[in-house]
Design an enzyme around this catalytic site. Structure first.
Site, PDB file in Angstrom:
ATOM      1  N   HIS A 155       1.810   4.514  -2.940  1.00  0.00           N
ATOM      2  CA  HIS A 155       1.933   5.968  -2.748  1.00  0.00           C
ATOM      3  C   HIS A 155       3.309   6.445  -3.230  1.00  0.00           C
ATOM      4  CE1 HIS A 155      -1.722   6.573  -0.447  1.00  0.00           C
ATOM      5  NE2 HIS A 155      -1.366   5.669   0.453  1.00  0.00           N
ATOM      6  N   HIS A 187       0.830  -1.199   0.000  1.00  0.00           N
ATOM      7  CA  HIS A 187       0.000   0.000   0.000  1.00  0.00           C
ATOM      8  C   HIS A 187       0.872   1.260   0.000  1.00  0.00           C
ATOM      9  CE1 HIS A 187      -3.637   2.355   1.269  1.00  0.00           C
ATOM     10  NE2 HIS A 187      -2.679   3.154   1.738  1.00  0.00           N
ATOM     11  N   GLU A 188       1.847   1.304   0.889  1.00  0.00           N
ATOM     12  CA  GLU A 188       2.705   2.482   0.992  1.00  0.00           C
ATOM     13  C   GLU A 188       3.618   2.626  -0.220  1.00  0.00           C
ATOM     14  OE1 GLU A 188       1.925   4.651   3.161  1.00  0.00           O
ATOM     15  OE2 GLU A 188       0.586   3.276   4.217  1.00  0.00           O
TER      16      GLU A 188
END
Length: 150
Positions: free
Chosen positions: A71, A67-68
């Site tokens: 980003h 998820h990170e």
């Protein structure tokens, strides 16, 4: 798991799932409580919640890392890196990252109210995180005086 192991894991996941290298720092932030991880826009570093890893294990941590990294890579490429952006949603689904992490009940219970007040006239109970001035505030229902219970 140590910081060096986390750094190596993030670099491996970045190369395997995204085909791009991770060139910044990944670390555990022991002050994080309500989130699994975060991407820092200015430094491009990634921080992860140690308690979350400790509670839910390596599989949950890998989902949070993906998820990170979504980003991270989208921001560096100049694409939509925010949660509501289509680019982010598409890449997250493609790599199989977590949209939301599991709720850590231990951290949630610490943020619940610690002060409890009761109206003397109507008995209405107020739960608050912060202490209130009993001389200044009254009951919102009947305008009666408040009394501290806990």
């Amino acid at each position: 798991m140590e910081q060096k192991e986390l750094q190596k894991l993030v670099e491996e996941i970045s190369l395997f799932f995204f085909g791009l290298p991770f060139l910044h720092e990944a670390r555990f932030n022991f002050r994080l409580r309500t989130t699994g991880g975060r991407y820092l826009l200015k430094s491009h570093d990634l921080e992860f919640n140690w308690r979350h890893y400790e509670t839910f294990g390596i599989d949950e941590l890998i989902g949070i890392i993906k998820h990170e990294l979504c980003h991270y890579h989208l921001h560096l490429q100049g694409k939509g890196y925010k949660h509501q952006d289509a680019d982010f949603k598409q890449l997250l689904a493609q790599v199989g990252g977590l949209r939301y992490c599991q709720v850590n009940e231990e951290a949630r219970n610490k943020t619940l109210s610690t002060h409890c007040y009761c109206c003397i006239q109507c008995g209405l109970v107020y739960n608050r995180k912060r202490k209130i001035n009993l001389k200044r505030y009254v009951c919102g229902k009947c305008r009666g005086r408040l009394k501290k219970i806990i």
